[in-house]
Motif scaffolding. Structure first.
Motif, PDB file in Angstrom:
ATOM      1  N   ARG A   1       0.727  -1.282  -0.012  1.00 61.76           N
ATOM      2  CA  ARG A   1      -0.026   0.031  -0.066  1.00 61.76           C
ATOM      3  C   ARG A   1       0.704   1.326   0.094  1.00 61.76           C
ATOM      4  O   ARG A   1       0.350   2.439   0.267  1.00 61.76           O
ATOM      5  N   SER A   2       2.004   1.132  -0.268  1.00 65.89           N
ATOM      6  CA  SER A   2       2.998   2.590  -0.350  1.00 65.89           C
ATOM      7  C   SER A   2       2.737   2.946  -1.995  1.00 65.89           C
ATOM      8  O   SER A   2       3.395   2.185  -2.825  1.00 65.89           O
ATOM      9  N   TYR A   3       2.093   3.914  -2.057  1.00 70.64           N
ATOM     10  CA  TYR A   3       1.531   4.371  -3.322  1.00 70.64           C
ATOM     11  C   TYR A   3       2.407   5.587  -3.884  1.00 70.64           C
ATOM     12  O   TYR A   3       2.413   5.732  -5.113  1.00 70.64           O
ATOM     13  N   VAL A   4       2.704   6.421  -3.093  1.00 69.84           N
ATOM     14  CA  VAL A   4       3.208   7.665  -3.529  1.00 69.84           C
ATOM     15  C   VAL A   4       4.446   8.281  -2.778  1.00 69.84           C
ATOM     16  O   VAL A   4       4.866   7.766  -1.752  1.00 69.84           O
ATOM     17  N   ARG A   5       5.270   9.202  -3.676  1.00 65.48           N
ATOM     18  CA  ARG A   5       6.259  10.098  -2.953  1.00 65.48           C
ATOM     19  C   ARG A   5       6.175  11.418  -3.204  1.00 65.48           C
ATOM     20  O   ARG A   5       5.359  11.779  -4.330  1.00 65.48           O
ATOM     21  N   LEU A   6       6.739  12.266  -2.457  1.00 65.12           N
ATOM     22  CA  LEU A   6       6.785  13.620  -3.069  1.00 65.12           C
ATOM     23  C   LEU A   6       7.947  14.002  -3.748  1.00 65.12           C
ATOM     24  O   LEU A   6       9.074  13.196  -3.851  1.00 65.12           O
ATOM     25  N   ALA A   7       7.894  14.623  -4.907  1.00 65.29           N
ATOM     26  CA  ALA A   7       9.047  15.125  -5.839  1.00 65.29           C
ATOM     27  C   ALA A   7       8.695  16.425  -6.390  1.00 65.29           C
ATOM     28  O   ALA A   7       7.534  17.038  -6.425  1.00 65.29           O
ATOM     29  N   PRO A   8       9.508  17.123  -7.042  1.00 58.24           N
ATOM     30  CA  PRO A   8       9.628  18.538  -7.528  1.00 58.24           C
ATOM     31  C   PRO A   8       8.198  18.251  -8.713  1.00 58.24           C
ATOM     32  O   PRO A   8       8.427  17.272  -9.438  1.00 58.24           O
ATOM     33  N   SER A   9       7.613  19.343  -8.569  1.00 59.90           N
ATOM     34  CA  SER A   9       6.450  19.572  -9.508  1.00 59.90           C
ATOM     35  C   SER A   9       6.964  19.963 -11.000  1.00 59.90           C
ATOM     36  O   SER A   9       7.923  21.084 -10.660  1.00 59.90           O
ATOM     37  N   ARG A  10       6.338  19.563 -11.850  1.00 60.02           N
ATOM     38  CA  ARG A  10       6.698  20.246 -13.141  1.00 60.02           C
ATOM     39  C   ARG A  10       6.003  21.665 -13.516  1.00 60.02           C
ATOM     40  O   ARG A  10       6.317  22.351 -14.051  1.00 60.02           O
ATOM     41  N   VAL A  11       4.959  21.770 -12.534  1.00 55.80           N
ATOM     42  CA  VAL A  11       4.150  22.632 -12.625  1.00 55.80           C
ATOM     43  C   VAL A  11       4.489  24.069 -11.717  1.00 55.80           C
ATOM     44  O   VAL A  11       4.920  24.978 -12.219  1.00 55.80           O
ATOM     45  N   ALA A  12       4.679  23.597 -10.436  1.00 54.00           N
ATOM     46  CA  ALA A  12       5.241  24.539  -9.336  1.00 54.00           C
ATOM     47  C   ALA A  12       5.109  23.714  -8.082  1.00 54.00           C
ATOM     48  O   ALA A  12       4.490  22.944  -7.641  1.00 54.00           O
ATOM     49  N   GLY A  13       6.325  23.929  -7.485  1.00 48.96           N
ATOM     50  CA  GLY A  13       6.529  23.431  -5.993  1.00 48.96           C
ATOM     51  C   GLY A  13       6.836  22.011  -5.884  1.00 48.96           C
ATOM     52  O   GLY A  13       7.520  21.562  -6.651  1.00 48.96           O
ATOM     53  N   VAL A  14       5.972  21.270  -5.116  1.00 49.24           N
ATOM     54  CA  VAL A  14       6.224  19.947  -5.080  1.00 49.24           C
ATOM     55  C   VAL A  14       4.827  19.084  -5.023  1.00 49.24           C
ATOM     56  O   VAL A  14       3.881  19.759  -4.967  1.00 49.24           O
ATOM     57  N   GLY A  15       5.146  17.809  -5.828  1.00 50.57           N
ATOM     58  CA  GLY A  15       3.935  17.439  -6.294  1.00 50.57           C
ATOM     59  C   GLY A  15       3.939  15.930  -5.754  1.00 50.57           C
ATOM     60  O   GLY A  15       5.037  15.349  -5.142  1.00 50.57           O
ATOM     61  N   VAL A  16       2.864  15.001  -5.859  1.00 48.70           N
ATOM     62  CA  VAL A  16       2.878  13.755  -5.487  1.00 48.70           C
ATOM     63  C   VAL A  16       2.852  12.724  -6.682  1.00 48.70           C
ATOM     64  O   VAL A  16       2.325  12.858  -7.632  1.00 48.70           O
TER      65      VAL A  16
END
Length: 121
Positions: A36-51
């Motif tokens: 159930r580990s589905y996501v991580r944080l990463a730099p967003s291509r749009v702005a800031g941080v994305g999932v």
């Protein structure tokens, strides 16, 4: 509870209960990490941080449900005004804003700062 110091003593059955809770929490964590580990944080291509998805996420799945929720602390936010935000060093302000949605003039910021933010943000 943590294990007692050398000079204290477990009450009868307490050590076994502690070890059983510890084993159950570890099993829940491993099950979560494996399935159930589905996501991580990463730099967003749009702005800031994305999932970003680590693996395919089944439909109707909340990817932010933690294992051992009873061990997670409740998060609290503190609203900061624009003036208060502008008093921060620019790189810190940018980091804070990359994690928090803002309403005009107010941004709710995690009361523990940026060090406790995880993928649920």
């Amino acid at each position: 509870p943590a294990e007692p110091d050398d000079d204290s003593v477990w009450r009868e059955g307490e050590f076994e209960e502690h070890r059983a809770r510890e084993a159950a929490a570890k099993a829940a964590l491993l099950e979560h990490l494996r399935h159930r580990s589905y996501v991580r944080l990463a730099p967003s291509r749009v702005a800031g941080v994305g999932v970003v998805a680590l693996v395919d996420i089944p439909a109707e799945t909340d990817p932010f449900v933690p294992p051992n929720a009873h061990l997670c602390r409740a998060e609290q936010s503190i609203p900061l005004t624009s003036d208060e935000l502008q008093s921060l060093p620019p790189p810190v302000l940018e980091h804070v804003l990359s994690f928090h949605d803002s309403t005009p003039g107010r941004v709710p910021v995690n009361a523990c700062g940026t060090v406790t933010m995880d993928a649920s943000w």
